[in-house]
Design a protein around this motif. Structure first.
Motif, mmCIF file in Angstrom:
data_model
loop_
_atom_site.group_PDB
_atom_site.id
_atom_site.type_symbol
_atom_site.label_atom_id
_atom_site.label_comp_id
_atom_site.label_asym_id
_atom_site.label_seq_id
_atom_site.Cartn_x
_atom_site.Cartn_y
_atom_site.Cartn_z
ATOM 1 N N SER A 141 -16.922 -10.597 -4.468
ATOM 2 C CA SER A 141 -16.369 -10.112 -3.203
ATOM 3 C C SER A 141 -15.145 -10.951 -2.836
ATOM 4 N N SER A 142 -14.132 -10.306 -2.285
ATOM 5 C CA SER A 142 -12.929 -11.041 -1.874
ATOM 6 C C SER A 142 -13.226 -11.996 -0.723
ATOM 7 N N ARG A 143 -14.260 -11.711 0.046
ATOM 8 C CA ARG A 143 -14.572 -12.543 1.208
ATOM 9 C C ARG A 143 -15.770 -13.453 0.961
ATOM 10 N N LEU A 144 -16.752 -12.988 0.178
ATOM 11 C CA LEU A 144 -17.997 -13.734 0.007
ATOM 12 C C LEU A 144 -18.111 -14.469 -1.322
ATOM 13 N N ASP A 200 -11.718 -5.284 2.407
ATOM 14 C CA ASP A 200 -12.379 -6.179 1.453
ATOM 15 C C ASP A 200 -12.405 -5.517 0.079
ATOM 16 N N THR A 201 -12.392 -6.334 -0.953
ATOM 17 C CA THR A 201 -12.493 -5.797 -2.307
ATOM 18 C C THR A 201 -13.756 -6.312 -2.978
ATOM 19 N N GLU A 256 -15.803 -0.632 7.511
ATOM 20 C CA GLU A 256 -16.706 -1.764 7.698
ATOM 21 C C GLU A 256 -18.134 -1.253 7.569
ATOM 22 N N THR A 288 -11.839 -1.128 -3.142
ATOM 23 C CA THR A 288 -11.389 -1.606 -1.839
ATOM 24 C C THR A 288 -12.092 -0.805 -0.763
ATOM 25 N N SER A 289 -12.734 -1.506 0.157
ATOM 26 C CA SER A 289 -13.520 -0.843 1.194
ATOM 27 C C SER A 289 -12.613 -0.165 2.216
ATOM 28 N N LYS A 330 -22.308 -6.935 2.964
ATOM 29 C CA LYS A 330 -21.423 -6.686 4.107
ATOM 30 C C LYS A 330 -19.969 -6.651 3.665
ATOM 31 N N VAL A 331 -19.288 -5.605 4.081
ATOM 32 C CA VAL A 331 -17.862 -5.488 3.805
ATOM 33 C C VAL A 331 -17.127 -5.123 5.090
ATOM 34 N N GLU A 332 -15.903 -5.553 5.162
ATOM 35 C CA GLU A 332 -15.000 -5.160 6.236
ATOM 36 C C GLU A 332 -13.904 -4.304 5.620
#
Length: 143
Positions: free
Chosen positions: A42-45, A71-72, A13, A9-10, A66-68
Motif C-alpha cells: 500500500s502507498s500509505r500502509l 491511494d495505490t 475512500e 489506484t483507489s 483501508k484506502v483513501e
C-alpha cells in the motif's frame, strides 16, 4: 532482479477486500529454479502481505484494507535468488463496498479483465513495411 508490478489506484475512500490465487507452475518445468515472491504493498500502509511459492499455489486474501481516494495498491511478483523458471499466474480481484448513498453496493475490479494499459495504436505505413521486411527470409539470415 526484475519484478512484475500491477498498480491499482483507489477512486474512493473505503475498505477493500482482495481475493486471488498465486500459482507458480515449476513442477511442469522440472526441479530447477527457486520459486517466486509476491507482495501487496500500500502507498500509505506499506507492505500488507507476502507469499513465497515454488511449484505450488497460495491463496492471496486480505480483508478490510483501508484506502483513501488516490491511494495505490501495488501487486509485486519477483524472483527470489534467480530468475530461472519463474512463470506465474496471479489475477487478484478487488472489491470495495459503496460508502455513500447512490453508489453501487459493491464495486469489483478484476485484474484479468480490468487491469490493462491503453489499447495499442495501429502501425503507420512505414512501420508496417518495416515489420514485413523483418519477417522475410532475407533478413532472417543476414551475415
Amino acid at each position: 532482479h526484475r519484478a512484475v508490478v500491477r498498480r491499482w489506484t483507489s477512486p474512493v475512500e473505503g475498505k477493500v477486500s482482495i481475493d486471488g490465487n498465486l500459482r507458480h507452475d515449476q513442477n511442469s518445468l522440472g526441479n530447477s529454479g527457486d520459486g517466486i515472491r509476491a507482495r501487496i504493498v500500500s502507498s500509505r500502509l506499506g507492505e500488507l502481505a507476502s507469499w513465497n511459492v515454488n511449484g505450488s499455489n497460495a491463496d492471496t486474501r486480505l480483508n478490510g484494507v483501508k484506502v483513501e481516494k488516490g491511494d495505490t495498491l501495488d501487486f509485486f511478483v519477483d524472483p527470489r535468488t534467480d530468475s530461472e523458471n519463474d512463470s506465474f499466474r496471479w489475477a487478484p480481484i478487488l472489491k470495495i463496498a459503496g460508502t455513500k448513498e447512490g453508489e453501487p453496493k459493491e464495486t469489483v475490479w478484476n485484474a484479468k479483465d480490468d487491469f490493462r494499459g491503453p489499447d495499442p495504436r495501429p502501425l503507420n505505413v512505414w512501420e508496417r513495411y518495416a515489420r514485413v521486411l523483418l519477417q522475410t527470409n532475407e533478413f532472417a539470415f543476414v551475415e
